[in-house]
Design an enzyme around this catalytic site. Sequence first.
Site, PDB file in Angstrom:
ATOM      1  N   THR A 154       2.079   0.959  -4.968  1.00  0.00           N
ATOM      2  CA  THR A 154       1.407  -0.230  -4.457  1.00  0.00           C
ATOM      3  C   THR A 154       1.560  -1.392  -5.441  1.00  0.00           C
ATOM      4  OG1 THR A 154      -0.247   1.198  -3.438  1.00  0.00           O
ATOM      5  CG2 THR A 154      -0.829  -1.122  -3.692  1.00  0.00           C
ATOM      6  N   GLY A 214      -1.791   5.274  -3.782  1.00  0.00           N
ATOM      7  CA  GLY A 214      -2.531   4.063  -4.077  1.00  0.00           C
ATOM      8  C   GLY A 214      -2.680   3.763  -5.553  1.00  0.00           C
ATOM      9  N   ALA A 271       0.861  -1.183   0.000  1.00  0.00           N
ATOM     10  CA  ALA A 271       0.000   0.000   0.000  1.00  0.00           C
ATOM     11  C   ALA A 271       0.897   1.233   0.000  1.00  0.00           C
ATOM     12  CB  ALA A 271      -0.895   0.015   1.233  1.00  0.00           C
ATOM     13  N   CYS A 272       0.463   2.276  -0.717  1.00  0.00           N
ATOM     14  CA  CYS A 272       1.221   3.525  -0.685  1.00  0.00           C
ATOM     15  C   CYS A 272       0.239   4.671  -0.529  1.00  0.00           C
ATOM     16  CB  CYS A 272       2.053   3.688  -1.964  1.00  0.00           C
ATOM     17  SG  CYS A 272       1.050   3.834  -3.452  1.00  0.00           S
ATOM     18  N   ALA A 273       0.790   5.858  -0.385  1.00  0.00           N
ATOM     19  CA  ALA A 273      -0.061   7.004  -0.073  1.00  0.00           C
ATOM     20  C   ALA A 273      -1.089   7.279  -1.176  1.00  0.00           C
ATOM     21  CB  ALA A 273       0.800   8.229   0.159  1.00  0.00           C
TER      22      ALA A 273
END
Lengths: 154, 366, 106
Positions: C18, C14, C10-12
């Site tokens: 990710t 998205g 998951a990343c900020a």
Amino acid sequence: MEVKDVLSKDRIIFNLDSDTKEKAIVELSNILMEQGFLLNKDEYIKAVLQRENHSTTGIGNNIAIPHGKSNSVTKSAIVFAKTKKDIEWESLDEKPVNLIFLLAISELDQTNGHLRLLSQIASKLMDDDIVLGLQKTQTADEVIKIFNEGDIEL
Amino acid sequence: MVKKIGSELKKHVLTGISYMIPLVIAGAVIMAIARVGGSFYGITDIWDSNYAENSNGIIKLLHSLDGFGGIALGLMFPVIAAFIGYSIADKLAIAPALVGGLLAKDIGSGFLGALAAGLIAGYACLLIKKHIKLPKAAASIVPVFLVPVLGTLITVLLINYVIGIPFANLNFGLENWLNGLSGSNQILMAAIIGAMVGFDLGGPVNKAAVTTAMALLASGIYAPNTAAQVAIIIPPLGLGLATVLAKRKYNTELREAGKSSLVMGLVGISEGAIPFAVESPLKVIPATVLGSAAGGALAVGLGSINQAPISGFYGWFTIIQWPLYILSILIGTLIVAGLSILLRGNPLVVEDKVEEDDFDEAEWEA
Amino acid sequence: MKRKIIAVTACATGVAHTFMAASALKKGAKLMGNLIKVETQGATGVENELTEKDVNIAEVVIFAVDTKVRNKGRFDGKIILEVPVNAPIKNAEKVISDALRLIDEK
């Protein structure tokens, strides 16, 4: 849904002049602005730079994927550029960058296929063969073809 | 505009091919099982109806299997026509195209005839649907009655009376011509036969050459047959080899077709090369023509003689001078593979290596 | 014997990291001859969601995340290696061997 829906030929640039990360981001944001993807350019650029400050988007293999998510983006899109000179991007592998994918991500189309397409294009950049192919491309058609051939289906 | 029509046509033809490939694979593999099985009993013509009543149950079964494989292969042409039609005009065109494809097969017009049937049926149905406007109350007559009947009539009439005649004439003329040639320069003739066999891969030109060569066997003339049998298997082997040597240049579907093409080549079925020839004829046919011509000429020139109408590997060891015969096949195969790779151009087509699909759920749960 | 691993990325934003991290982990695991299942928690929602069964089967869990992992309770009691989402993009094999070392040294 096809690659050209997010990455069309008129957003594929060869020989980008910029020599720094910031200049490149501004230059490519101008293109998004001109083509009507942004309501407010400064706000979008701010979002992109904020993301850069959080952690680098230089993912290695001479590629960077700066991106900004903002409600000033009207529709999600990509600009792709090859630079004339190598640009320092504090990449994960410490190599300079010559391929830039600038992603504009709209807050409005959260579930829409555009985002998924953006994600698939990004994950393809993990494939060394795709990167090698991109480095060889000389026309916009070839760039689109590379992403198309890898079976992006929606 | 022309380019757009071209890419439209290509799309329809490719759709047809993708539906046809499973049939070809099923048919070819079943036939291969029958023929290889037959060779264990020293039988090289397992398709001969004598074996239907053989006292050995296994031989009987093998004979039936060859027939079943043949049924699958026989459906190739109706099916490719049907799905080309389907790609153009949806389900409306399936019935007319199916009939047209079967007719094309029966009159011996080969895969070009089947392509024509699919295209004619598809566009005929599309035009009828678009341009025949009936009052609202009767409008439903168009899809349930007019399109099937008119579409089928247009297709079969065009195939039978327009497309069929030139192909039949071609067939006939070529047979005469070949018969006249056989006395003269054998090597040149072998090259010509090879080229013909490689030209349309099981189509009328190919069949004309092969049947003429086989007919000449009866008169004790073996050179044309030798050339033809060598030439039959070179295109599928060469194109199959090309997909192995230059994977990047072929999409997944063609790579699969390449594997079955190798198998089909080994058992002597040149139709294995058809998916390639249909996909990009201008890049494939020159290669198959040259490769088959060279292979045929070499085999005859080097003095090998194949007295049986068998091109599959199980027949190779009955051939006089078989090492030279196999060498000729190898050289022809390499020419086809090399040339078709070369003509295909740069491998800009970079394909995703299948990473997600090959996850083995059973292994995970083990 | 193939090692069995599950991961969540998951990343900020998205959208990009990710999925790149997921793809890098799969590639890395394959090169090492291991099996991995990766759940992506991106802007388009959770994809390839890990089931209770997957969690039971896996020896170790990798979180390659810059944000909170959704539905984290599923992994209670498992050994978890948490790294930034950039880590597998940079070197997925290293992340995987670090995770495996966590259990091997236990």
